[in-house]
Motif scaffolding. Structure first.
Motif, mmCIF file in Angstrom:
data_model
loop_
_atom_site.group_PDB
_atom_site.id
_atom_site.type_symbol
_atom_site.label_atom_id
_atom_site.label_comp_id
_atom_site.label_asym_id
_atom_site.label_seq_id
_atom_site.Cartn_x
_atom_site.Cartn_y
_atom_site.Cartn_z
ATOM 1 N N LEU A 54 -20.083 23.263 -0.714
ATOM 2 C CA LEU A 54 -21.280 23.545 0.070
ATOM 3 C C LEU A 54 -21.250 22.785 1.386
ATOM 4 C CD1 LEU A 54 -24.050 24.793 0.471
ATOM 5 C CD2 LEU A 54 -25.031 22.896 -0.847
ATOM 6 N N VAL A 55 -20.844 21.532 1.342
ATOM 7 C CA VAL A 55 -20.756 20.736 2.564
ATOM 8 C C VAL A 55 -19.778 21.375 3.543
ATOM 9 C CG1 VAL A 55 -20.096 18.497 3.527
ATOM 10 C CG2 VAL A 55 -21.419 18.601 1.407
ATOM 11 N N ARG A 56 -18.635 21.807 3.037
ATOM 12 C CA ARG A 56 -17.642 22.464 3.910
ATOM 13 C C ARG A 56 -18.218 23.752 4.508
ATOM 14 N NH1 ARG A 56 -11.940 23.373 4.406
ATOM 15 N NH2 ARG A 56 -11.680 21.195 3.798
ATOM 16 N N ALA A 57 -18.922 24.528 3.711
ATOM 17 C CA ALA A 57 -19.475 25.796 4.192
ATOM 18 C C ALA A 57 -20.475 25.603 5.321
ATOM 19 C CB ALA A 57 -20.139 26.546 3.040
ATOM 20 N N ASN A 86 -15.863 25.342 8.399
ATOM 21 C CA ASN A 86 -16.143 26.452 7.493
ATOM 22 C C ASN A 86 -15.433 27.757 7.838
ATOM 23 O OD1 ASN A 86 -17.540 27.310 9.764
ATOM 24 N ND2 ASN A 86 -19.573 27.155 8.838
ATOM 25 N N GLN A 87 -14.468 27.723 8.740
ATOM 26 C CA GLN A 87 -13.865 28.973 9.199
ATOM 27 C C GLN A 87 -13.105 29.707 8.103
ATOM 28 O OE1 GLN A 87 -11.618 28.015 12.750
ATOM 29 N NE2 GLN A 87 -13.422 28.207 14.036
ATOM 30 N N ARG A 88 -12.345 29.003 7.304
ATOM 31 C CA ARG A 88 -11.592 29.663 6.232
ATOM 32 C C ARG A 88 -12.548 30.246 5.173
ATOM 33 N NH1 ARG A 88 -6.157 28.728 5.412
ATOM 34 N NH2 ARG A 88 -6.457 28.542 3.164
ATOM 35 N N LEU A 89 -13.612 29.513 4.883
ATOM 36 C CA LEU A 89 -14.594 30.033 3.938
ATOM 37 C C LEU A 89 -15.304 31.257 4.509
ATOM 38 C CD1 LEU A 89 -16.219 26.765 2.521
ATOM 39 C CD2 LEU A 89 -14.741 28.371 1.305
ATOM 40 N N GLU A 90 -15.572 31.235 5.804
ATOM 41 C CA GLU A 90 -16.196 32.391 6.459
ATOM 42 C C GLU A 90 -15.335 33.635 6.268
ATOM 43 O OE1 GLU A 90 -16.438 34.139 10.939
ATOM 44 O OE2 GLU A 90 -16.312 31.963 10.690
ATOM 45 N N PHE A 91 -14.029 33.492 6.441
ATOM 46 C CA PHE A 91 -13.086 34.602 6.277
ATOM 47 C C PHE A 91 -13.187 35.185 4.864
ATOM 48 C CE2 PHE A 91 -8.892 35.905 4.697
ATOM 49 C CZ PHE A 91 -8.572 36.917 5.596
ATOM 50 N N LEU A 92 -13.224 34.309 3.869
ATOM 51 C CA LEU A 92 -13.305 34.752 2.485
ATOM 52 C C LEU A 92 -14.676 35.351 2.172
ATOM 53 C CD1 LEU A 92 -12.212 34.937 -0.407
ATOM 54 C CD2 LEU A 92 -12.907 32.545 -0.733
ATOM 55 N N LYS A 118 -16.206 30.475 -4.855
ATOM 56 C CA LYS A 118 -15.180 29.534 -5.314
ATOM 57 C C LYS A 118 -15.733 28.581 -6.375
ATOM 58 C CE LYS A 118 -12.233 27.754 -2.336
ATOM 59 N NZ LYS A 118 -10.950 28.354 -2.736
ATOM 60 N N ASP A 119 -17.011 28.288 -6.294
ATOM 61 C CA ASP A 119 -17.613 27.339 -7.236
ATOM 62 C C ASP A 119 -17.980 28.001 -8.562
ATOM 63 O OD1 ASP A 119 -18.813 24.545 -7.530
ATOM 64 O OD2 ASP A 119 -20.552 25.791 -8.026
ATOM 65 N N ALA A 151 -21.438 34.890 -9.889
ATOM 66 C CA ALA A 151 -22.421 33.999 -9.251
ATOM 67 C C ALA A 151 -22.655 34.400 -7.797
ATOM 68 C CB ALA A 151 -21.941 32.554 -9.322
ATOM 69 N N ALA A 152 -21.575 34.728 -7.100
ATOM 70 C CA ALA A 152 -21.710 35.139 -5.701
ATOM 71 C C ALA A 152 -22.456 36.463 -5.602
ATOM 72 C CB ALA A 152 -20.328 35.264 -5.062
ATOM 73 N N GLN A 153 -22.127 37.388 -6.465
ATOM 74 C CA GLN A 153 -22.801 38.686 -6.456
ATOM 75 C C GLN A 153 -24.294 38.542 -6.724
ATOM 76 O OE1 GLN A 153 -21.885 41.412 -9.731
ATOM 77 N NE2 GLN A 153 -21.751 43.080 -8.250
ATOM 78 N N ALA A 154 -24.635 37.728 -7.707
ATOM 79 C CA ALA A 154 -26.052 37.525 -8.040
ATOM 80 C C ALA A 154 -26.805 36.924 -6.857
ATOM 81 C CB ALA A 154 -26.173 36.625 -9.265
#
Length: 227
Positions: free
Chosen positions: A24-27, A41-47, A129-130, A135-138
């Motif tokens: 979360l901190v990275r995001a 957060n650029q790599r997370l943004e891509f994903l 990722k967590d 979880a992401a879909q919900a």
């Protein structure tokens, strides 16, 4: 890693408690404050962009089982575009917890549409990722709410419709002219005129050039259909 009170409250707003809070901190860390020991957060943004796309494509197919690809595509674009992500980010006060460098903070980075949209995508990836896809879909479906079922109106691309209207009547494509830009750099206001070959025109104002163009096209279409 222990989260601050602000980030714990943010977890509650998105409905996901992190087993790996560093995600979360990275995001929420923008490139303006990154360093060799603090990633952004650029790599997370891509994903996150890809995860959001899969969730929305699935949701649209489930919602309207008879829709064609041609009908689904503009609805999909309306749901995943940066403006939609930024709207959701504002809804959950994401800007409050963004970690920004001094220059971005001074220029109003917490309110910038691009930064908010990018960070929203990064948060989606962090949840994925967590906690995995479910979880992401919900979270996405909860935060996007009824946007999936009401997207038809938002998906109407006024610029495309105006161009088709003009071409059907033997006119050249409409032109868009920026007649003014006001406000500070971090919160600009654009005024755009949409004009047809025969001189018919309409004006609109918005906080982004693309939005102002769409609004001007919509205003011109409405005037034409009422004429």
């Amino acid at each position: 890693m222990k989260l601050s009170a602000e980030l714990k409250e943010f977890q509650e707003r998105i409905g996901h408690e992190f087993a790996r809070p560093e995600l979360l901190v990275r995001a929420l860390t923008h490139g303006s404050i990154s360093s060799p020991t603090r990633g952004d957060n650029q790599r997370l943004e891509f994903l996150g962009d890809r995860v959001l796309g899969l969730v929305m494509a699935t949701a649209l197919l489930d919602h309207d089982k008879k829709a064609t690809e041609g009908q689904l595509a503009p609805r999909f674009n309306a749901l995943v575009r940066k403006e939609a992500c930024a709207d959701v980010a504002r809804q959950i006060d994401l800007g409050v917890v963004l970690k920004l460098g001094r220059s971005e903070m001074m220029s109003g980075g917490r309110r910038k549409q691009a930064l908010l949209g990018d960070a929203m995508e990064a948060v989606i990836a962090a949840v994925y990722k967590d906690g995995g896809f479910d979880a992401a879909q919900a979270m996405i479906l909860r935060l996007w709410g009824n946007r999936v079922t009401t997207v038809e109106a938002d998906a109407r691309d006024a610029k495309t419709s105006l161009q088709e209207w003009a071409q059907a009547r033997g006119q050249k494509p409409p032109v868009y002219e920026q007649v003014s830009r006001s406000g500070p750099d971090h919160a600009p206001v654009f005024t755009i005129v949409a004009r047809l070959q025969d001189g018919t025109e309409a004006k609109a104002t918005a906080g982004a050039k693309r939005q102002a163009e769409q609004a001007a096209a919509k205003a011109l279409l409405e005037a034409l259909t009422k004429a």
